[in-house]
Design a protein around this motif. Structure first.
Motif, PDB file in Angstrom:
ATOM      1  N   GLU A  30      -1.218   2.306  11.098  1.00  0.00           N
ATOM      2  CA  GLU A  30       0.165   2.617  10.736  1.00  0.00           C
ATOM      3  C   GLU A  30       1.137   1.793  11.582  1.00  0.00           C
ATOM      4  O   GLU A  30       2.081   1.185  11.052  1.00  0.00           O
ATOM      5  CB  GLU A  30       0.444   4.106  10.917  1.00  0.00           C
ATOM      6  CG  GLU A  30       1.863   4.512  10.588  1.00  0.00           C
ATOM      7  CD  GLU A  30       2.215   4.371   9.121  1.00  0.00           C
ATOM      8  OE1 GLU A  30       3.400   4.153   8.825  1.00  0.00           O
ATOM      9  OE2 GLU A  30       1.323   4.468   8.271  1.00  0.00           O
ATOM     10  N   ASP A  31       0.918   1.762  12.875  1.00  0.00           N
ATOM     11  CA  ASP A  31       1.800   1.008  13.776  1.00  0.00           C
ATOM     12  C   ASP A  31       1.800  -0.479  13.447  1.00  0.00           C
ATOM     13  O   ASP A  31       2.855  -1.119  13.372  1.00  0.00           O
ATOM     14  CB  ASP A  31       1.396   1.218  15.234  1.00  0.00           C
ATOM     15  CG  ASP A  31       1.629   2.638  15.718  1.00  0.00           C
ATOM     16  OD1 ASP A  31       2.416   3.368  15.088  1.00  0.00           O
ATOM     17  OD2 ASP A  31       1.024   3.009  16.744  1.00  0.00           O
ATOM     18  N   ILE A  32       0.614  -1.025  13.252  1.00  0.00           N
ATOM     19  CA  ILE A  32       0.487  -2.452  12.963  1.00  0.00           C
ATOM     20  C   ILE A  32       1.107  -2.777  11.611  1.00  0.00           C
ATOM     21  O   ILE A  32       1.862  -3.741  11.473  1.00  0.00           O
ATOM     22  CB  ILE A  32      -0.990  -2.888  13.014  1.00  0.00           C
ATOM     23  CG1 ILE A  32      -1.510  -2.787  14.446  1.00  0.00           C
ATOM     24  CG2 ILE A  32      -1.175  -4.299  12.459  1.00  0.00           C
ATOM     25  CD1 ILE A  32      -3.013  -2.915  14.573  1.00  0.00           C
ATOM     26  N   ALA A  38       7.691  -4.803   8.167  1.00  0.00           N
ATOM     27  CA  ALA A  38       9.097  -4.996   8.531  1.00  0.00           C
ATOM     28  C   ALA A  38       9.394  -6.483   8.723  1.00  0.00           C
ATOM     29  O   ALA A  38      10.435  -6.988   8.274  1.00  0.00           O
ATOM     30  CB  ALA A  38       9.439  -4.213   9.791  1.00  0.00           C
ATOM     31  N   GLY A  39       8.484  -7.195   9.364  1.00  0.00           N
ATOM     32  CA  GLY A  39       8.671  -8.631   9.577  1.00  0.00           C
ATOM     33  C   GLY A  39       8.679  -9.411   8.278  1.00  0.00           C
ATOM     34  O   GLY A  39       9.514 -10.301   8.078  1.00  0.00           O
ATOM     35  N   ASN A  45      14.098 -11.180   3.035  1.00  0.00           N
ATOM     36  CA  ASN A  45      15.538 -10.980   2.879  1.00  0.00           C
ATOM     37  C   ASN A  45      16.332 -12.185   3.370  1.00  0.00           C
ATOM     38  O   ASN A  45      17.345 -12.558   2.772  1.00  0.00           O
ATOM     39  CB  ASN A  45      15.992  -9.705   3.595  1.00  0.00           C
ATOM     40  CG  ASN A  45      15.673  -8.466   2.799  1.00  0.00           C
ATOM     41  OD1 ASN A  45      15.795  -8.450   1.577  1.00  0.00           O
ATOM     42  ND2 ASN A  45      15.258  -7.414   3.484  1.00  0.00           N
ATOM     43  N   LYS A  46      15.873 -12.817   4.438  1.00  0.00           N
ATOM     44  CA  LYS A  46      16.549 -14.015   4.944  1.00  0.00           C
ATOM     45  C   LYS A  46      16.438 -15.157   3.937  1.00  0.00           C
ATOM     46  O   LYS A  46      17.407 -15.868   3.670  1.00  0.00           O
ATOM     47  CB  LYS A  46      15.971 -14.443   6.287  1.00  0.00           C
ATOM     48  CG  LYS A  46      16.438 -13.592   7.437  1.00  0.00           C
ATOM     49  CD  LYS A  46      15.859 -14.084   8.755  1.00  0.00           C
ATOM     50  CE  LYS A  46      16.259 -13.155   9.892  1.00  0.00           C
ATOM     51  NZ  LYS A  46      15.664 -13.565  11.165  1.00  0.00           N
ATOM     52  N   VAL A  47      15.232 -15.344   3.394  1.00  0.00           N
ATOM     53  CA  VAL A  47      14.993 -16.433   2.452  1.00  0.00           C
ATOM     54  C   VAL A  47      15.826 -16.247   1.181  1.00  0.00           C
ATOM     55  O   VAL A  47      16.348 -17.209   0.624  1.00  0.00           O
ATOM     56  CB  VAL A  47      13.488 -16.542   2.108  1.00  0.00           C
ATOM     57  CG1 VAL A  47      13.241 -17.456   0.927  1.00  0.00           C
ATOM     58  CG2 VAL A  47      12.700 -17.015   3.317  1.00  0.00           C
ATOM     59  N   THR A  48      15.958 -15.014   0.728  1.00  0.00           N
ATOM     60  CA  THR A  48      16.677 -14.746  -0.517  1.00  0.00           C
ATOM     61  C   THR A  48      18.153 -14.449  -0.292  1.00  0.00           C
ATOM     62  O   THR A  48      18.881 -14.150  -1.234  1.00  0.00           O
ATOM     63  CB  THR A  48      16.047 -13.557  -1.266  1.00  0.00           C
ATOM     64  OG1 THR A  48      16.153 -12.381  -0.457  1.00  0.00           O
ATOM     65  CG2 THR A  48      14.594 -13.834  -1.614  1.00  0.00           C
ATOM     66  N   GLY A  49      18.585 -14.503   0.949  1.00  0.00           N
ATOM     67  CA  GLY A  49      19.979 -14.219   1.254  1.00  0.00           C
ATOM     68  C   GLY A  49      20.351 -12.763   0.997  1.00  0.00           C
ATOM     69  O   GLY A  49      21.511 -12.445   0.786  1.00  0.00           O
ATOM     70  N   GLY A  50      19.366 -11.887   1.003  1.00  0.00           N
ATOM     71  CA  GLY A  50      19.613 -10.464   0.792  1.00  0.00           C
ATOM     72  C   GLY A  50      19.838 -10.068  -0.656  1.00  0.00           C
ATOM     73  O   GLY A  50      20.121  -8.905  -0.950  1.00  0.00           O
ATOM     74  N   GLN A  55      14.705  -4.427  -3.933  1.00  0.00           N
ATOM     75  CA  GLN A  55      13.362  -4.640  -4.459  1.00  0.00           C
ATOM     76  C   GLN A  55      12.372  -4.884  -3.329  1.00  0.00           C
ATOM     77  O   GLN A  55      11.241  -4.385  -3.368  1.00  0.00           O
ATOM     78  CB  GLN A  55      13.326  -5.827  -5.437  1.00  0.00           C
ATOM     79  CG  GLN A  55      14.085  -5.582  -6.714  1.00  0.00           C
ATOM     80  CD  GLN A  55      15.519  -6.052  -6.657  1.00  0.00           C
ATOM     81  OE1 GLN A  55      16.136  -6.118  -5.596  1.00  0.00           O
ATOM     82  NE2 GLN A  55      16.089  -6.377  -7.805  1.00  0.00           N
ATOM     83  N   ILE A  56      12.801  -5.636  -2.324  1.00  0.00           N
ATOM     84  CA  ILE A  56      11.929  -5.917  -1.174  1.00  0.00           C
ATOM     85  C   ILE A  56      11.639  -4.627  -0.420  1.00  0.00           C
ATOM     86  O   ILE A  56      10.491  -4.360  -0.046  1.00  0.00           O
ATOM     87  CB  ILE A  56      12.565  -6.985  -0.266  1.00  0.00           C
ATOM     88  CG1 ILE A  56      12.571  -8.338  -0.996  1.00  0.00           C
ATOM     89  CG2 ILE A  56      11.840  -7.085   1.069  1.00  0.00           C
ATOM     90  CD1 ILE A  56      13.403  -9.407  -0.335  1.00  0.00           C
ATOM     91  N   ASP A  57      12.669  -3.795  -0.225  1.00  0.00           N
ATOM     92  CA  ASP A  57      12.459  -2.513   0.460  1.00  0.00           C
ATOM     93  C   ASP A  57      11.528  -1.614  -0.339  1.00  0.00           C
ATOM     94  O   ASP A  57      10.684  -0.918   0.228  1.00  0.00           O
ATOM     95  CB  ASP A  57      13.793  -1.810   0.714  1.00  0.00           C
ATOM     96  CG  ASP A  57      14.602  -2.468   1.817  1.00  0.00           C
ATOM     97  OD1 ASP A  57      14.033  -3.271   2.589  1.00  0.00           O
ATOM     98  OD2 ASP A  57      15.808  -2.176   1.909  1.00  0.00           O
ATOM     99  N   GLY A  58      11.652  -1.623  -1.654  1.00  0.00           N
ATOM    100  CA  GLY A  58      10.759  -0.828  -2.499  1.00  0.00           C
ATOM    101  C   GLY A  58       9.318  -1.280  -2.390  1.00  0.00           C
ATOM    102  O   GLY A  58       8.399  -0.458  -2.304  1.00  0.00           O
ATOM    103  N   ALA A  59       9.123  -2.594  -2.381  1.00  0.00           N
ATOM    104  CA  ALA A  59       7.766  -3.125  -2.237  1.00  0.00           C
ATOM    105  C   ALA A  59       7.200  -2.784  -0.865  1.00  0.00           C
ATOM    106  O   ALA A  59       6.013  -2.440  -0.731  1.00  0.00           O
ATOM    107  CB  ALA A  59       7.775  -4.637  -2.449  1.00  0.00           C
TER     108      ALA A  59
END
Length: 70
Positions: A30-32, A38-39, A45-50, A55-59
């Motif tokens: 779980e920790d790993i 998260a990384g 999110n950085k690559v897609t400019g947010g 959708q990323i959070d859902g995945a």
């Protein structure tokens, strides 16, 4: 091809074993996985400019449910 079939069958048996399933549902996993997911989400999110943050959070949430204890 039967050699490859044997290796595939053994890999499937290993991945479906209680030992592997237990390791995936451990607190350490779980920790790993939380840190890794998260990384990856942050990088996506950085690559897609947010633009696809929800959708990323859902995945990320779906993947998190599959590994670890939470």
């Amino acid at each position: 091809m039967s050699g490859l079939d044997d290796v595939t069958k053994k890999a499937q048996e290993f991945l479906n074993s209680d030992q592997v399933k237990g390791a995936l549902k451990s607190e350490q996993a779980e920790d790993i996985s939380d840190k890794l997911l998260a990384g990856v989400a942050d990088a996506a999110n950085k690559v897609t400019g947010g633009k696809f943050e929800s959708q990323i959070d859902g995945a990320k949430e779906s993947a998190d449910k599959a590994v670890g204890t939470d």
